[in-house]
Design a protein around this motif. Structure first.
Motif, mmCIF file in Angstrom:
data_model
loop_
_atom_site.group_PDB
_atom_site.id
_atom_site.type_symbol
_atom_site.label_atom_id
_atom_site.label_comp_id
_atom_site.label_asym_id
_atom_site.label_seq_id
_atom_site.Cartn_x
_atom_site.Cartn_y
_atom_site.Cartn_z
ATOM 1 N N ALA A 1 0.855 -1.188 0.000
ATOM 2 C CA ALA A 1 0.000 0.000 0.000
ATOM 3 C C ALA A 1 0.886 1.231 0.000
ATOM 4 C CB ALA A 1 -0.895 0.016 1.229
ATOM 5 N N PRO A 2 0.530 2.220 -0.794
ATOM 6 C CA PRO A 2 1.311 3.447 -0.773
ATOM 7 C C PRO A 2 1.212 4.086 0.609
ATOM 8 C CG PRO A 2 -0.217 3.416 -2.619
ATOM 9 C CD PRO A 2 -0.560 2.259 -1.739
ATOM 10 N N GLU B 1 -7.135 5.777 -6.311
ATOM 11 C CA GLU B 1 -5.897 5.634 -5.526
ATOM 12 C C GLU B 1 -6.200 5.376 -4.055
ATOM 13 O OE1 GLU B 1 -2.271 8.439 -3.827
ATOM 14 O OE2 GLU B 1 -3.729 9.294 -5.225
ATOM 15 N N LEU B 2 -7.110 6.156 -3.484
ATOM 16 C CA LEU B 2 -7.394 6.037 -2.058
ATOM 17 C C LEU B 2 -8.182 4.774 -1.724
ATOM 18 C CD1 LEU B 2 -8.131 9.777 -1.275
ATOM 19 C CD2 LEU B 2 -6.038 8.491 -0.772
ATOM 20 N N GLU C 1 -8.010 -0.646 0.607
ATOM 21 C CA GLU C 1 -8.262 -2.076 0.458
ATOM 22 C C GLU C 1 -6.985 -2.897 0.534
ATOM 23 O OE1 GLU C 1 -10.472 -2.195 -3.215
ATOM 24 O OE2 GLU C 1 -12.338 -1.608 -2.209
ATOM 25 N N ARG C 2 -5.919 -2.457 -0.139
ATOM 26 C CA ARG C 2 -4.640 -3.198 -0.095
ATOM 27 C C ARG C 2 -4.064 -3.217 1.305
ATOM 28 N NH1 ARG C 2 -3.255 -0.394 -4.979
ATOM 29 N NH2 ARG C 2 -1.937 0.917 -3.694
ATOM 30 N N TYR C 3 -4.114 -2.073 1.973
ATOM 31 C CA TYR C 3 -3.575 -1.987 3.328
ATOM 32 C C TYR C 3 -4.329 -2.927 4.270
ATOM 33 C CZ TYR C 3 -2.648 -0.273 7.986
ATOM 34 O OH TYR C 3 -2.335 -0.212 9.317
ATOM 35 N N LEU D 1 -4.520 0.219 11.113
ATOM 36 C CA LEU D 1 -4.893 1.562 11.547
ATOM 37 C C LEU D 1 -6.386 1.787 11.397
ATOM 38 C CD1 LEU D 1 -2.088 3.640 9.780
ATOM 39 C CD2 LEU D 1 -2.269 3.137 12.221
ATOM 40 N N PHE D 2 -6.974 1.227 10.338
ATOM 41 C CA PHE D 2 -8.388 1.454 10.069
ATOM 42 C C PHE D 2 -9.028 0.197 9.507
ATOM 43 C CE2 PHE D 2 -5.721 3.874 6.988
ATOM 44 C CZ PHE D 2 -5.779 3.001 5.918
#
Length: 108
Positions: A17-18, A61-62, A67-69, A81-82
């Protein structure tokens, strides 16, 4: 405390994740009291980036970063974190209870 402070300890890699987008999402959620509809979070990030409106690129992007994170943290069995507090398919994003508790303790 910002979400960027927690990201370093979250154990994600650039390929998962970026970090900048993940941090921007978490910071926006902090500013919004910890939970909001994803479109409100995306709007807040766009404003913080100085964009006059949300583009499809920013939205994509967001959403993809979120989703990736979340998937990467679940795969690793690590706290995130979320999350999606209302479950899969929900469009409400929220900081986890643990993150909110940590932020509360640091603000005292």
């Amino acid at each position: 405390m910002t979400a960027h402070d927690d990201i370093a300890g979250a154990g994600i890699t650039e390929s998962e994740a970026p970090k900048s987008a993940v941090g921007e999402i978490a910071d926006a959620l902090f500013e919004m009291g910890g939970s909001a509809h994803r479109e409100e979070v995306i709007d807040r990030v766009a404003i913080r980036r100085g964009q006059p409106s949300v583009t499809d690129g920013i939205r994509r992007e967001l959403v993809e970063a979120f989703e990736r994170y979340c998937a990467a943290m679940a795969r690793k069995g690590k706290p995130a974190l979320f999350h999606l507090p209302l479950g899969e398919g929900s469009r409400r994003w929220s900081l986890t209870t643990e993150v909110m508790q940590r932020a509360s303790r640091l603000r005292r």
